[in-house]
Design an enzyme around this catalytic site. Sequence first.
Site, PDB file in Angstrom:
ATOM      1  N   ASP A 123     105.367 -49.349 105.613  1.00  0.00           N
ATOM      2  CA  ASP A 123     106.584 -49.149 104.843  1.00  0.00           C
ATOM      3  C   ASP A 123     106.396 -49.543 103.378  1.00  0.00           C
ATOM      4  O   ASP A 123     105.660 -50.479 103.063  1.00  0.00           O
ATOM      5  CB  ASP A 123     107.704 -50.000 105.459  1.00  0.00           C
ATOM      6  CG  ASP A 123     109.036 -49.809 104.784  1.00  0.00           C
ATOM      7  OD1 ASP A 123     109.569 -48.685 104.852  1.00  0.00           O
ATOM      8  OD2 ASP A 123     109.540 -50.770 104.191  1.00  0.00           O
ATOM      9  N   GLU A 179     104.019 -44.620 103.910  1.00  0.00           N
ATOM     10  CA  GLU A 179     105.242 -44.145 103.277  1.00  0.00           C
ATOM     11  C   GLU A 179     105.067 -44.415 101.786  1.00  0.00           C
ATOM     12  O   GLU A 179     105.351 -45.504 101.295  1.00  0.00           O
ATOM     13  CB  GLU A 179     106.480 -44.882 103.807  1.00  0.00           C
ATOM     14  CG  GLU A 179     107.767 -44.302 103.248  1.00  0.00           C
ATOM     15  CD  GLU A 179     108.845 -45.331 102.978  1.00  0.00           C
ATOM     16  OE1 GLU A 179     110.004 -44.936 102.787  1.00  0.00           O
ATOM     17  OE2 GLU A 179     108.533 -46.527 102.940  1.00  0.00           O
TER      18      GLU A 179
END
Length: 814
Positions: free
Chosen positions: A483, A536
Amino acid sequence: MTPRPPSDDSPKKNGAKKTAAVKKTAAKKTAVKKAAEGKTTAKKATASAKKAAAAKKATGSKAAKVSKASKVSKTAPEPAVGSAPVFAGVDPGDRERLLNGTHHDPHGVLGAHPVPGGVAFRAFRPYALAVTVVTDDLRAELQDDGDGFFSGLLPLRAVPASYRLVVAYEGTVLETEDAYRFLPALGEFDLHLLAEGRHEQLWKALGAEPMVHQGVTGTRFTVWAPNARGVRLAGTFNFWDGTGYPMRSLGSSGVWELFVPAIHEGELYKFEITRPDGTRTLRADPMARRTEAPPNTSSIVHASHHTWRDGEWMSGRGTRAAHEAPFSVYEVHLPSWRPGLTYRQLADQLPAYVSDLGFTHVELMPVAEHPFGGSWGYQVTGFYAPTARLGTPDDFKYLVDALHRAGIGVLMDWVPAHFPRDDWALAEFDGRPLYEHEDPLRAAHPDWGTLEFDYGRREVRNFLVANAVYWCEEFHIDGLRVDAVASMLYLDYSREPGQWVPNEHGGRENLDAVAFLQEMNATVYRRNPGVVTIAEESTAWDGVTRATHHIGPGGFGGLGFGLKWNMGWMHDSLGYVAHDSIHRKYHHNEMTFSMVYAYSENYVLPISHDEVVHGKRSLVSKMPGDWWQQRANARAYLGFMWAHPGKQLLFMGQEFAQGAEWSEAHGPDWWLLDPAYAAEPDHRGVRDLVRDLNRVYRHTPALWQRDTDAAGFAWIAGDAAEDNVFAFLRYGADGTPLLAVSHFSPVVRHGYRLGVPEDIPAWHEVLNTDAARYGGSDVLNPDPVKPEPTGAHGRPASIQLTLPPLATVWLRPA
């Protein structure tokens, strides 16, 4: 160590006075020292006498069996000859440090130690009334020195190989091993790897580890706290009073260790840390493998007993690279997918549901423990513990096992970018910045009010790299979606000028974070073939999915990820379909631009949780028009997405056209699929389409085999803006094509001519998102379509299709 002689007023059991000879010697040698160190008063001596009396009363008949320290059983070894009498107790300096929780080497003071005249036994047992040493050959009661200290000098030639302590408290007597008689339960090699920041199985060295040590069953506790003046262990086993459980510092490693006998699985614990300024803080274990369910914050001693049954899946996991395999992902927030279900209950439902829809993988939003459910798991405090909201770590393993046995891979969101500021967790863990960067400008995350990790500190980097390995090896996770990578890569991320300092080259790249990500990826891939890491990453950073040893034009090696979320495709394509069809021609390039850079990285096309919350609306609700057109647009979009180069990810609830945004409080609107609901066929139709998309996708290598190879794609019509049409070919490794045509206008176009390869004798429609069973108008191409020798789109042959309204059509060679 040999203890210093006591001062004249050192505490004695029952207030007994020293002999005249000892007084005389002490007066000559320690007069000045006595004045400075003397603390014990006659009042303490009286209290000690009362405690002794109470101990005898509490122990009853057992007390009659306990002898004084000067009395040894007949089978005891003969005392050493010619030894001068010494004080066996704890000297004032050590005593003060132990009471204050600032002693770095309690094992050097407590326990059994050879001294002139025999062996000194010292115990620190606050609240105890009496302590007795028991071996195979003797039983001797220690002298109460006050403040929980007990000591005795036994005329033994050597320290016993083993002994036990009988500790009398008010109303009870406990017999236990002495925690301070054991050698360190952490080896030198472990300490060496810790110091180097290269311990790839860090969870086996730090934290709470049930074990057998020196023949005794118990639990080894270890924690890294290099700035601490002292560390003590507190938990349910000592009523959360760590005074009598000081840990020892293992050299310069910064690691504190204590093996505690008879502590087993299920015990709650924390570390009581004395900060550099002398204040204390009670902290959860950063390496805890199990935690209490929030809002409780204690760590729990844990050992796994799960027996894996996914051998077939694991043995085949590394046979094909992710970017060359079918890879269709269903993103799930476990706590809200079916609210109230545990890991084991989810194992009964989730694998069957995902398997029925044909997805190859699930991606779990963060599973690691987090205090605030509203963070969806993205503010982690327990990096090594699955959240206790849904069960135990073994329960989570059971779920992963069930998914694997159903043929479904398990990806997990992993959050090494930041951590929350909770004062019981990682923030200033030992009183100073430790896991976070010491520079406040670098430490504070500007967007989320959290703290960023110090990627330049080798121990912190080790903590994170080992954590990635941990989930893959201990929980059989097949991939980590990392993330917020962009926030890690740039020093100026969400910062204004003056709020950040350039790197050593004057640039804005966070070189420490780059090195960390490269090390993490290299380590995970080396240790776990077949696992995939996914970034990401929302910028144009060069080489996110390039190998770490391949240097790019910017001078950096690749970050080493296997796949990267294509945030640009997501943003542009959703922007296009949000426009009314009559305006889409002005935005045609938003659907074609992704092919300009489609092969610069290995991409995943994500319609994730982030796109269906916070006012962004669900996928179907983003679409213009009435309810029929919204669903038709959504179906056409999904058909375009599944045919586009790259892997697919779809968030839960979007597979059946949920109209409302996702909420972690109640999850997907499953009631929309209730046959008693009038519009149920509309939602079931979209779900049936997703099932068929996955079915055709998995059996059509052209749709996945060459996702990262430009030779696997060719435009047929990329410029038909007036018609809102996009047509292209996908090719498998053997050259077999699939023709995909997406039409984003609400009209039927008959006889629409498209150029095609001339060597294909006929085409057969294998999927049409306008089919009646999906809720469409059932405008189909039911018969094989044969090419004509009429040139179109730069090709000598062409076919004529009927294009349904707001639909995507797939055709394969007949």
